[in-house]
Write a protein that holds these residues in place. Structure first.
Motif, PDB file in Angstrom:
ATOM      1  N   PHE A   1      14.048 -53.366 -60.606  1.00  0.00           N
ATOM      2  CA  PHE A   1      14.639 -54.248 -59.606  1.00  0.00           C
ATOM      3  C   PHE A   1      13.513 -55.044 -58.928  1.00  0.00           C
ATOM      4  N   PRO A   2      13.607 -56.367 -58.864  1.00  0.00           N
ATOM      5  CA  PRO A   2      12.509 -57.186 -58.327  1.00  0.00           C
ATOM      6  C   PRO A   2      12.470 -57.191 -56.802  1.00  0.00           C
ATOM      7  N   THR A   3      12.176 -56.041 -56.231  1.00  0.00           N
ATOM      8  CA  THR A   3      12.109 -55.924 -54.774  1.00  0.00           C
ATOM      9  C   THR A   3      10.757 -56.365 -54.208  1.00  0.00           C
ATOM     10  N   GLY A   4       9.749 -56.490 -55.076  1.00  0.00           N
ATOM     11  CA  GLY A   4       8.444 -56.951 -54.627  1.00  0.00           C
ATOM     12  C   GLY A   4       8.356 -58.472 -54.560  1.00  0.00           C
ATOM     13  N   ARG A   5       7.278 -58.987 -53.973  1.00  0.00           N
ATOM     14  CA  ARG A   5       7.036 -60.436 -53.925  1.00  0.00           C
ATOM     15  C   ARG A   5       6.761 -60.948 -55.331  1.00  0.00           C
ATOM     16  N   ASP A   6       7.432 -62.026 -55.718  1.00  0.00           N
ATOM     17  CA  ASP A   6       7.230 -62.546 -57.077  1.00  0.00           C
ATOM     18  C   ASP A   6       5.842 -63.193 -57.189  1.00  0.00           C
ATOM     19  N   PRO A   7       5.274 -63.251 -58.400  1.00  0.00           N
ATOM     20  CA  PRO A   7       3.925 -63.800 -58.574  1.00  0.00           C
ATOM     21  C   PRO A   7       3.907 -65.309 -58.790  1.00  0.00           C
TER      22      PRO A   7
ATOM     23  N   HIS B   1       4.103 -67.087 -54.723  1.00  0.00           N
ATOM     24  CA  HIS B   1       3.168 -66.516 -53.750  1.00  0.00           C
ATOM     25  C   HIS B   1       1.781 -66.378 -54.387  1.00  0.00           C
ATOM     26  N   PRO B   2       0.729 -66.613 -53.605  1.00  0.00           N
ATOM     27  CA  PRO B   2      -0.624 -66.428 -54.141  1.00  0.00           C
ATOM     28  C   PRO B   2      -0.868 -65.000 -54.634  1.00  0.00           C
ATOM     29  N   VAL B   3      -0.234 -64.036 -53.946  1.00  0.00           N
ATOM     30  CA  VAL B   3      -0.367 -62.639 -54.343  1.00  0.00           C
ATOM     31  C   VAL B   3       1.033 -62.057 -54.482  1.00  0.00           C
ATOM     32  N   GLY B   4       1.380 -61.661 -55.668  1.00  0.00           N
ATOM     33  CA  GLY B   4       2.660 -61.019 -55.897  1.00  0.00           C
ATOM     34  C   GLY B   4       2.493 -59.512 -55.981  1.00  0.00           C
ATOM     35  N   THR B   5       3.472 -58.788 -55.480  1.00  0.00           N
ATOM     36  CA  THR B   5       3.441 -57.324 -55.615  1.00  0.00           C
ATOM     37  C   THR B   5       4.532 -56.846 -56.577  1.00  0.00           C
ATOM     38  N   GLY B   6       5.230 -57.796 -57.212  1.00  0.00           N
ATOM     39  CA  GLY B   6       6.253 -57.463 -58.193  1.00  0.00           C
ATOM     40  C   GLY B   6       6.267 -58.481 -59.308  1.00  0.00           C
ATOM     41  N   GLY B   7       7.172 -58.273 -60.270  1.00  0.00           N
ATOM     42  CA  GLY B   7       7.215 -59.158 -61.425  1.00  0.00           C
ATOM     43  C   GLY B   7       8.161 -60.328 -61.279  1.00  0.00           C
ATOM     44  N   GLY B   8       9.110 -60.262 -60.305  1.00  0.00           N
ATOM     45  CA  GLY B   8       9.996 -61.385 -60.064  1.00  0.00           C
ATOM     46  C   GLY B   8      11.262 -61.421 -60.899  1.00  0.00           C
ATOM     47  N   HIS B   9      11.489 -60.420 -61.762  1.00  0.00           N
ATOM     48  CA  HIS B   9      12.645 -60.456 -62.656  1.00  0.00           C
ATOM     49  C   HIS B   9      13.317 -59.086 -62.726  1.00  0.00           C
TER      50      HIS B   9
END
Length: 283
Positions: free
Chosen positions: A139-145, A148-156
């Protein structure tokens, strides 16, 4: 000379902004926790296990560097015979190099990462073997890359049906896994991103040194097809991510285990190293 080469490379890359974003996030985006081996057998019915581990990931392609430090909480539960549900939630401190104009700057951010879950059923069981189909869901609960300059998730959203074969050759448990990951396309500032599919393999063995100590050796591979942005394939976004890993599982108490893993990338698409240390408690 190093300064000149670096900026010449940047000058060549800057016009392809969408491709840069995809490629810059590539290796770590492939670093799903699927390849960190859990015990291949399912839990006993009506039992559950909680865990906490620290995970450090580092990657460098000679131009850009990325590091992540994550605290990952996990829950593993068997609601009924032969069926197991596993889930983990990371909180990630990430640093990414980013191309800005004709220079490189480091960006840092900390946030929740993507939630990873796995559903496993022991379909067939023999005296010394088992066949375990599973489905992984991210589940893409992190910041997408992408935005954002820094992502903490994959976005999908990602789904991975697969199957594990386990064979006991006392004192070794041999396991082999094959699966295929499907990622749903999403729209971002760079366009509509459709990640390519990923076929996955993992082969290894767990050696029981004694009833309380187990060591694991394994290799894991992703065969990744190319990503598309607005229907156009991004050159260089596909490839193979090959890893070799080793781990130790130490039962320090009847219900408490310490776990250590070291995984090293053998290709450019895999992170250079992933190091983990954790503890699990079984009820």
């Amino acid at each position: 000379m190093i300064w000149f080469d670096r900026h010449r490379v940047l000058h060549a890359l800057v016009p392809h902004a969408a491709a840069l974003v995809i490629l810059a996030s590539g290796p770590l985006a492939l670093a799903q926790e699927w390849y960190i081996p859990k015990r291949p057998e399912v839990l006993e019915p009506q039992r559950f296990e909680i865990g906490l581990r620290a995970q450090f990931t580092t990657d460098s392609d000679g131009l850009l560097d990325s590091q992540e430090l994550s605290a990952i909480g996990s829950l593993r539960i068997s609601p009924f015979d032969r069926f197991e549900v596993y889930a983990e939630v990371p909180y990630t401190f990430a640093e990414r190099d980013r191309i800005v104009g004709f220079d490189i700057e480091a960006n840092r951010h900390d946030d929740i990462g993507d939630v990873f879950s796995q559903f496993t059923y022991e379909l067939f069981r023999g005296d010394d073997w088992a066949l375990l189909p599973s489905v992984d869901v991210i589940f893409p609960t992190g910041r997408d890359p992408y935005d954002h300059p820094v992502g903490t998730g994959g976005g999908h959203y990602r789904f991975t049906p697969g199957v594990t074969y386990m064979k006991v050759i006392d004192p070794v448990v041999v396991f082999a896994y094959v699966g295929h990951q499907i990622s749903l396309s999403e729209s971002f500032d760079v366009g509509r991103v459709s990640p390519g599919g990923s076929t996955r393999f993992r082969v290894g063995g767990a050696f029981h040194v004694n009833p309380r100590l187990r060591t694991t050796l394994f290799t894991a591979t992703d065969i990744q097809s190319r990503t598309e942005v607005d229907g156009e394939k991004v050159e260089g976004s596909g490839g193979n991510a090959v890893r070799f890993g080793a781990g130790i599982d130490w039962l320090i108490h009847d219900a408490t285990s310490l776990n250590f893993n070291a995984v090293f990338g053998a290709t450019d698409r895999a992170p250079d190293a992933v190091l983990t240390a954790g503890v699990t408690y079984r009820f």
